[in-house]
Design an enzyme around this catalytic site. Sequence first.
Site, mmCIF file in Angstrom:
data_model
loop_
_atom_site.group_PDB
_atom_site.id
_atom_site.type_symbol
_atom_site.label_atom_id
_atom_site.label_comp_id
_atom_site.label_asym_id
_atom_site.label_seq_id
_atom_site.Cartn_x
_atom_site.Cartn_y
_atom_site.Cartn_z
ATOM 1 N N ASP A 1 0.824 -1.214 0.000
ATOM 2 C CA ASP A 1 0.000 0.000 0.000
ATOM 3 C C ASP A 1 0.855 1.260 0.000
ATOM 4 O OD1 ASP A 1 0.885 -0.437 2.603
ATOM 5 O OD2 ASP A 1 -1.095 -0.297 3.538
ATOM 6 N N ASP B 1 6.864 3.674 3.287
ATOM 7 C CA ASP B 1 7.034 4.683 4.339
ATOM 8 C C ASP B 1 8.463 4.572 4.863
ATOM 9 O OD1 ASP B 1 6.723 6.502 6.400
ATOM 10 O OD2 ASP B 1 5.296 5.313 7.544
HETATM 11 P P1 IMP Z 1 6.942 0.910 6.618
HETATM 12 O O1 IMP Z 1 7.344 -0.471 7.025
HETATM 13 O O2 IMP Z 1 7.278 1.938 7.661
HETATM 14 O O3 IMP Z 1 7.368 1.313 5.224
HETATM 15 O O4 IMP Z 1 5.378 0.966 6.663
HETATM 16 C C1 IMP Z 1 4.628 0.149 5.918
HETATM 17 C C2 IMP Z 1 3.287 -0.123 6.577
HETATM 18 O O5 IMP Z 1 2.918 0.843 7.558
HETATM 19 C C3 IMP Z 1 2.271 -0.044 5.496
HETATM 20 O O6 IMP Z 1 2.055 -1.317 4.951
HETATM 21 C C4 IMP Z 1 1.068 0.498 6.194
HETATM 22 O O7 IMP Z 1 0.280 -0.563 6.678
HETATM 23 C C5 IMP Z 1 1.599 1.285 7.361
HETATM 24 N N1 IMP Z 1 1.600 2.743 7.090
HETATM 25 C C6 IMP Z 1 2.652 3.528 6.796
HETATM 26 N N2 IMP Z 1 2.274 4.801 6.590
HETATM 27 C C7 IMP Z 1 0.922 4.818 6.753
HETATM 28 C C8 IMP Z 1 -0.081 5.850 6.659
HETATM 29 O O8 IMP Z 1 0.170 7.034 6.380
HETATM 30 N N3 IMP Z 1 -1.360 5.450 6.904
HETATM 31 C C9 IMP Z 1 -1.706 4.177 7.207
HETATM 32 N N4 IMP Z 1 -0.810 3.177 7.292
HETATM 33 C C10 IMP Z 1 0.495 3.508 7.074
#
Ligand code: IMP
Length: 185
Positions: A103, A106
């Site tokens: 999705d 981040d």
């Molecule tokens: P990462 O591992 O920090 O890249 O984050 C990935 C996961 O965190 C994604 O699959 C989302 O489920 C969640 N996530 C990151 N940013 C957001 C946001 O702005 N809204 C909702 N979920 C988020």
Amino acid sequence: MAHDLMDDLEEVLLDERAIATRVAEMGAQISADYYDKDLVLIGILRGAVVFLSDLTRAIPIPHSLDMMGASSYGKSTVSQGFVRITNDVSMDLENKDVLVIEDIYDSGRTLAVVRDMVQAHKPRSIELCAFLWKEVGNRAANLDVKYHGFRIPDKFVVGYGLDYSEHYRNLPVVGVLKPEVYMNR
Ligand code: IMP
Ligand code: MG
């Protein structure tokens, strides 16, 4: 309790038309890139489910679908710094060309862990595809994300699969929640 989730948004970043147009473009690009490959889309549960279901229908060439479960956020709106794989793929990925569908890119932690997990299944190739690319200053893992739908500012967003505390995934738009929504929970 029951109310229109749209009323909880302070701002809509992406409306349905913008999303549909972009997903169609992505599907066309992926189809062109993979026309002679053995494509498998692997969606990351649960956030990528909405994007995956639209993207797979925008890819007219033969391909398969599988899912992998990963969890990093819990109930907070800030990345918690660890990623739990909750279920692995069930398909044989040997000699397959895997495209991981997420999705949002981040911190990059989830995609990094999932990519390593997929690598262990010895596919022929692995690429990453995220619906959203968050403009984060200091990313935990800088990854080569081959496809993304939209770049968005470093804000917590909901909708089109993205949740806050497991709600808002069903919103057909991507938006920013009103601050009072966090405070009332
Ligand atoms: P990462 O591992 O920090 O890249 O984050 C990935 C996961 O965190 C994604 O699959 C989302 O489920 C969640 N996530 C990151 N940013 C957001 C946001 O702005 N809204 C909702 N979920 C988020
Ligand atoms: Mg989430």
